[in-house]
Scaffold this motif. Structure first.
Motif, mmCIF file in Angstrom:
data_model
loop_
_atom_site.group_PDB
_atom_site.id
_atom_site.type_symbol
_atom_site.label_atom_id
_atom_site.label_comp_id
_atom_site.label_asym_id
_atom_site.label_seq_id
_atom_site.Cartn_x
_atom_site.Cartn_y
_atom_site.Cartn_z
ATOM 1 N N SER A 20 0.848 -1.180 -0.153
ATOM 2 C CA SER A 20 -0.250 0.046 -0.145
ATOM 3 C C SER A 20 0.881 1.229 0.150
ATOM 4 N N ALA A 21 2.020 1.364 0.712
ATOM 5 C CA ALA A 21 2.888 2.377 0.716
ATOM 6 C C ALA A 21 3.491 2.758 -0.455
ATOM 7 N N LYS A 22 3.789 1.509 -1.066
ATOM 8 C CA LYS A 22 4.517 1.780 -2.417
ATOM 9 C C LYS A 22 3.272 2.289 -3.565
ATOM 10 N N ALA A 23 2.196 1.765 -3.394
ATOM 11 C CA ALA A 23 1.098 2.412 -4.270
ATOM 12 C C ALA A 23 0.844 3.892 -4.017
ATOM 13 N N GLN A 24 1.239 4.253 -3.141
ATOM 14 C CA GLN A 24 1.182 5.777 -2.734
ATOM 15 C C GLN A 24 2.255 6.743 -3.354
ATOM 16 N N LYS A 231 -4.221 9.657 -9.882
ATOM 17 C CA LYS A 231 -3.265 9.113 -10.913
ATOM 18 C C LYS A 231 -1.754 9.747 -10.623
ATOM 19 N N PRO A 232 -0.839 9.077 -11.225
ATOM 20 C CA PRO A 232 0.714 9.455 -10.805
ATOM 21 C C PRO A 232 0.665 10.823 -11.431
ATOM 22 N N ILE A 233 1.429 11.469 -10.641
ATOM 23 C CA ILE A 233 1.885 13.075 -10.939
ATOM 24 C C ILE A 233 3.158 13.150 -11.834
#
Length: 235
Positions: A20-24, A231-233
Motif C-alpha cells: 500500500s505504501a508503494k502504491a501511494q 493518478k501518478p503525477i
C-alpha cells in the motif's frame, strides 16, 4: 501451530502495508505553496512611449489538485512610460504601484492523459490562469505639460485604486522529492493585466483603458497537508 499462524498473519499484514505504501508513491502532493518572483513590466497607456521596469511578487497557492490551483498574489514595483522632451504630448510618468490579485489556474495535466509520456507529458505542466484584483496607483513622477505644443496639458490623478483582470499563460517545471511528490516549482509566465480604468499612468485621455504586460520567473515551495491524486503525477 497457533504461533506459526500468528507469524504468517503478521507477515501478510506487513506485506500489505508495504504494498500500500508503494502504491501511494507518485500520487501524493502537498496542498499549499509559498512563492516569490521577479517580473519585467511594459505598460500600455496614454503616454506615447513605454519603458521596461521591474516588480516583485509574493504568492500563496492552494492546490485543489496538482493541476488545479488557486493563487493569491501580491505585486509591488514600478511602471514607467512616456518622454517629456521628445514627444508631442510631453506625457511621462513613474507609477510606484501595489496590487493584489486572486487567480484560478488550470494545468494541462488535469485534462490530458499523459500516462504514455511524450508530448502530453510535457504539456501537463502548461497552464492558463485568470481572475480579479485591485491595483493601487501612486504616481511618484509625472509630467502633464507639452514642451512642443504650448498650452497642451493632460489632466489626471496622482493616486487611484482600480480593478484589474489578469490573464496568464505559463509553464511549471516541477522538481520532485524522494516520494515523487512535487516539492519545488520553477514558474515561467507571461501575464497581461487589463485595468478597468484609466489611472495607471495618471492621465485622463483617450477612450482606451490602460493595461500592462509582464514576463516573469518565480519559485514555489510546497508544504503542509498531503492529499492524494487520482493518478501518478510524475509520470
Amino acid at each position: 501451530m497457533n504461533h506459526l499462524f500468528k507469524n504468517c498473519l503478521s507477515l501478510l499484514i506487513l506485506c500489505l502495508c508495504i504494498s500500500s505504501a508503494k502504491a501511494q508513491v507518485g500520487i501524493n502532493y502537498k496542498q499549499y505553496e509559498f512563492g516569490i518572483g521577479l517580473d519585467f513590466n511594459t505598460p500600455y497607456t496614454d503616454a506615447q512611449t513605454s519603458k521596461s521596469s521591474r516588480s516583485a511578487r509574493l504568492n500563496f497557492t492552494y492546490n485543489a489538485t496538482p493541476f488545479v490551483n488557486y493563487v493569491v498574489e501580491m505585486q509591488t514595483g514600478n511602471l514607467q512610460g512616456g518622454d517629456a522632451l521628445n514627444t508631442t504630448t510631453g506625457r511621462q510618468f513613474t507609477n510606484a504601484y501595489n496590487a493584489v490579485m486572486l487567480r484560478g489556474q488550470l494545468q494541462g495535466g488535469e485534462i490530458l492523459d499523459y500516462s504514455d509520456g511524450g508530448v502530453k507529458n510535457a504539456l501537463k505542466n502548461l497552464y492558463v490562469s485568470s481572475g480579479l484584483g485591485v491595483i493601487l496607483n501612486d504616481l511618484k513622477e509625472i509630467n502633464r505639460y507639452s514642451i512642443k505644443v504650448p498650452g497642451f496639458y493632460t489632466p489626471g490623478s496622482d493616486k487611484s485604486k482600480q480593478l484589474v483582470v489578469p490573464l496568464r499563460l505559463g509553464y511549471e517545471f516541477k522538481i520532485y522529492n524522494s516520494y515523487s511528490e512535487p516539492h519545488i516549482k520553477i514558474d515561467l509566465g507571461y501575464q497581461y493585466n487589463f485595468i478597468l480604468g484609466d489611472g495607471l499612468d495618471g492621465f485622463e485621455a483617450g477612450t482606451q483603458k490602460d493595461s500592462y504586460a509582464q514576463f516573469g520567473i518565480g519559485i514555489k515551495y510546497a508544504f503542509g497537508q498531503i492529499a492524494t491524486y487520482r493518478k501518478p503525477i510524475s509520470n
